[in-house]
Design a protein around this motif. Structure first.
Motif, PDB file in Angstrom:
ATOM      1  N   LEU A  28       0.806  -1.213   0.000  1.00 14.21           N
ATOM      2  CA  LEU A  28       0.000   0.000   0.000  1.00 14.21           C
ATOM      3  C   LEU A  28       0.843   1.270   0.000  1.00 14.21           C
ATOM      4  N   ASP A  29       1.928   1.240   0.770  1.00 17.16           N
ATOM      5  CA  ASP A  29       2.776   2.426   0.907  1.00 17.16           C
ATOM      6  C   ASP A  29       4.155   1.968   1.366  1.00 17.16           C
ATOM      7  N   LEU A  30       5.113   1.989   0.459  1.00 21.69           N
ATOM      8  CA  LEU A  30       6.455   1.495   0.756  1.00 21.69           C
ATOM      9  C   LEU A  30       7.082   2.192   1.958  1.00 21.69           C
ATOM     10  N   THR A  31       6.706   3.432   2.217  1.00 24.46           N
ATOM     11  CA  THR A  31       7.281   4.152   3.353  1.00 24.46           C
ATOM     12  C   THR A  31       6.803   3.586   4.688  1.00 24.46           C
ATOM     13  N   GLN A  32       5.734   2.779   4.668  1.00 22.52           N
ATOM     14  CA  GLN A  32       5.213   2.176   5.894  1.00 22.52           C
ATOM     15  C   GLN A  32       5.924   0.869   6.258  1.00 22.52           C
ATOM     16  N   ALA A  33       6.778   0.379   5.362  1.00 22.17           N
ATOM     17  CA  ALA A  33       7.497  -0.876   5.624  1.00 22.17           C
ATOM     18  C   ALA A  33       8.555  -0.653   6.691  1.00 22.17           C
ATOM     19  N   ASP A  34       8.626  -1.576   7.650  1.00 15.06           N
ATOM     20  CA  ASP A  34       9.640  -1.522   8.695  1.00 15.06           C
ATOM     21  C   ASP A  34       9.990  -2.950   9.089  1.00 15.06           C
ATOM     22  N   GLN A  35      10.626  -3.142  10.239  1.00 17.53           N
ATOM     23  CA  GLN A  35      11.047  -4.482  10.635  1.00 17.53           C
ATOM     24  C   GLN A  35       9.873  -5.449  10.756  1.00 17.53           C
ATOM     25  N   ARG A  36       8.680  -4.931  11.031  1.00 20.28           N
ATOM     26  CA  ARG A  36       7.504  -5.802  11.114  1.00 20.28           C
ATOM     27  C   ARG A  36       7.114  -6.334   9.738  1.00 20.28           C
ATOM     28  N   SER A  37       7.438  -5.594   8.691  1.00 21.99           N
ATOM     29  CA  SER A  37       7.221  -6.087   7.324  1.00 21.99           C
ATOM     30  C   SER A  37       8.145  -7.266   7.049  1.00 21.99           C
ATOM     31  N   ASP A  38       9.380  -7.167   7.535  1.00 23.84           N
ATOM     32  CA  ASP A  38      10.331  -8.273   7.393  1.00 23.84           C
ATOM     33  C   ASP A  38       9.857  -9.498   8.174  1.00 23.84           C
ATOM     34  N   ILE A  39       9.272  -9.267   9.342  1.00 22.62           N
ATOM     35  CA  ILE A  39       8.755 -10.370  10.152  1.00 22.62           C
ATOM     36  C   ILE A  39       7.601 -11.054   9.420  1.00 22.62           C
TER      37      ILE A  39
ATOM     38  N   ALA B 199       0.500 -11.869  10.680  1.00 19.06           N
ATOM     39  CA  ALA B 199      -0.752 -11.144  10.914  1.00 19.06           C
ATOM     40  C   ALA B 199      -0.866  -9.993   9.911  1.00 19.06           C
ATOM     41  N   LYS B 200      -2.073  -9.691   9.491  1.00 15.84           N
ATOM     42  CA  LYS B 200      -2.290  -8.636   8.486  1.00 15.84           C
ATOM     43  C   LYS B 200      -1.865  -7.259   9.001  1.00 15.84           C
ATOM     44  N   ALA B 201      -2.188  -6.951  10.236  1.00 19.94           N
ATOM     45  CA  ALA B 201      -1.865  -5.636  10.805  1.00 19.94           C
ATOM     46  C   ALA B 201      -0.497  -5.694  11.496  1.00 19.94           C
ATOM     47  N   PRO B 202       0.396  -4.777  11.169  1.00 22.42           N
ATOM     48  CA  PRO B 202       1.728  -4.781  11.791  1.00 22.42           C
ATOM     49  C   PRO B 202       1.683  -4.769  13.315  1.00 22.42           C
ATOM     50  N   GLY B 203       0.721  -4.105  13.904  1.00 22.56           N
ATOM     51  CA  GLY B 203       0.613  -4.041  15.359  1.00 22.56           C
ATOM     52  C   GLY B 203       0.243  -5.366  16.002  1.00 22.56           C
ATOM     53  N   GLN B 204      -0.260  -6.305  15.223  1.00 21.59           N
ATOM     54  CA  GLN B 204      -0.634  -7.624  15.749  1.00 21.59           C
ATOM     55  C   GLN B 204       0.488  -8.650  15.598  1.00 21.59           C
ATOM     56  N   ARG B 205       1.570  -8.271  14.913  1.00 20.42           N
ATOM     57  CA  ARG B 205       2.727  -9.156  14.740  1.00 20.42           C
ATOM     58  C   ARG B 205       3.692  -8.990  15.901  1.00 20.42           C
ATOM     59  N   TYR B 206       4.692  -9.869  15.939  1.00 18.42           N
ATOM     60  CA  TYR B 206       5.817  -9.618  16.821  1.00 18.42           C
ATOM     61  C   TYR B 206       6.428  -8.299  16.368  1.00 18.42           C
ATOM     62  N   GLN B 207       6.895  -7.512  17.312  1.00 20.36           N
ATOM     63  CA  GLN B 207       7.363  -6.169  16.984  1.00 20.36           C
ATOM     64  C   GLN B 207       8.858  -6.094  16.675  1.00 20.36           C
ATOM     65  N   SER B 208       9.585  -7.162  16.953  1.00 20.32           N
ATOM     66  CA  SER B 208      11.022  -7.168  16.683  1.00 20.32           C
ATOM     67  C   SER B 208      11.476  -8.604  16.447  1.00 20.32           C
ATOM     68  N   MET B 209      12.664  -8.746  15.862  1.00 21.04           N
ATOM     69  CA  MET B 209      13.227 -10.075  15.662  1.00 21.04           C
ATOM     70  C   MET B 209      13.556 -10.720  17.008  1.00 21.04           C
ATOM     71  N   SER B 210      13.853  -9.923  18.015  1.00 22.42           N
ATOM     72  CA  SER B 210      14.085 -10.471  19.349  1.00 22.42           C
ATOM     73  C   SER B 210      12.827 -11.153  19.871  1.00 22.42           C
ATOM     74  N   GLU B 211      11.662 -10.551  19.625  1.00 18.82           N
ATOM     75  CA  GLU B 211      10.399 -11.178  20.028  1.00 18.82           C
ATOM     76  C   GLU B 211      10.155 -12.470  19.245  1.00 18.82           C
ATOM     77  N   VAL B 212      10.504 -12.481  17.959  1.00 14.88           N
ATOM     78  CA  VAL B 212      10.356 -13.701  17.152  1.00 14.88           C
ATOM     79  C   VAL B 212      11.239 -14.796  17.734  1.00 14.88           C
ATOM     80  N   MET B 213      12.483 -14.451  18.049  1.00 15.15           N
ATOM     81  CA  MET B 213      13.407 -15.428  18.626  1.00 15.15           C
ATOM     82  C   MET B 213      12.866 -15.984  19.942  1.00 15.15           C
ATOM     83  N   ALA B 214      12.368 -15.113  20.780  1.00 14.11           N
ATOM     84  CA  ALA B 214      11.831 -15.553  22.069  1.00 14.11           C
ATOM     85  C   ALA B 214      10.637 -16.483  21.851  1.00 14.11           C
TER      86      ALA B 214
END
Length: 168
Positions: A21-32, A89-104
């Motif tokens: 939708l908007d490339l400027t909105q991509a952040d680490q949660r997009s990578d997750i 998850a579709k909404a970035p706020g519903q995903r893990y917020q960092s790779m550290s959270e993914v690892m945990a």
């Protein structure tokens, strides 16, 4: 990926909804999100959304629910299904917020499996490589996945940046 003269950065099969939708909105949660879709692919052997056109694939990532892993592979642990679903998850706020959270979450998932059935957890995680059914040459075991994620989490940068740095 290019569509109708507009450039989109990424591969449609793995692209986070906000990135389309908007490339400027991509952040680490997009990578997750993309990593969650990649894990889904590795476990099932195909992308979750198999539409013909680029527009249909992008729309599917935006609105269609991710098919459950256990509905397609009942042999997979429910905990792993929840982990991948949270990553994608579709909404970035519903995903893990960092790779550290993914690892945990990955470490917690493995601990739960070992606690519930140490033999099954060991068989699943340590002896069985996660393999794409379309490419027997590509293998990724859980230990190397954990090491890769741990390295990425320690960099404190989005996965895409970490990957591009490691290729140099």
């Amino acid at each position: 990926t290019t569509s109708a003269g507009e450039e989109v950065i990424g591969t449609a099969d793995y692209m986070a909804p906000e990135q389309t939708l908007d490339l400027t909105q991509a952040d680490q949660r997009s990578d997750i999100y993309s990593l969650g879709i990649t894990l889904w692919f590795l476990l099932i052997g195909r992308p979750p959304f198999q539409m013909e056109s680029l527009t249909e694939k992008i729309r599917a990532h935006q609105v269609q629910p991710l098919p459950s892993l256990v509905s397609l592979r009942p042999d997979l642990p429910v905990e792993l299904d929840r982990l991948v679903a949270t990553m994608a998850a579709k909404a970035p706020g519903q995903r893990y917020q960092s790779m550290s959270e993914v690892m945990a979450a990955l470490q917690h998932c493995l601990a739960l499996l070992e606690q519930n059935d140490s033999d099954a957890a060991s068989d699943f995680y340590l002896q069985q490589p996660l393999r794409s059914r379309q490419s027997s040459a590509f293998e990724l075991d859980a230990m190397s996945l954990t090491r890769s994620l741990d390295h990425t989490a320690n960099l404190g940068q989005p996965l895409a940046n970490a990957c591009s740095r490691s290729e140099e």
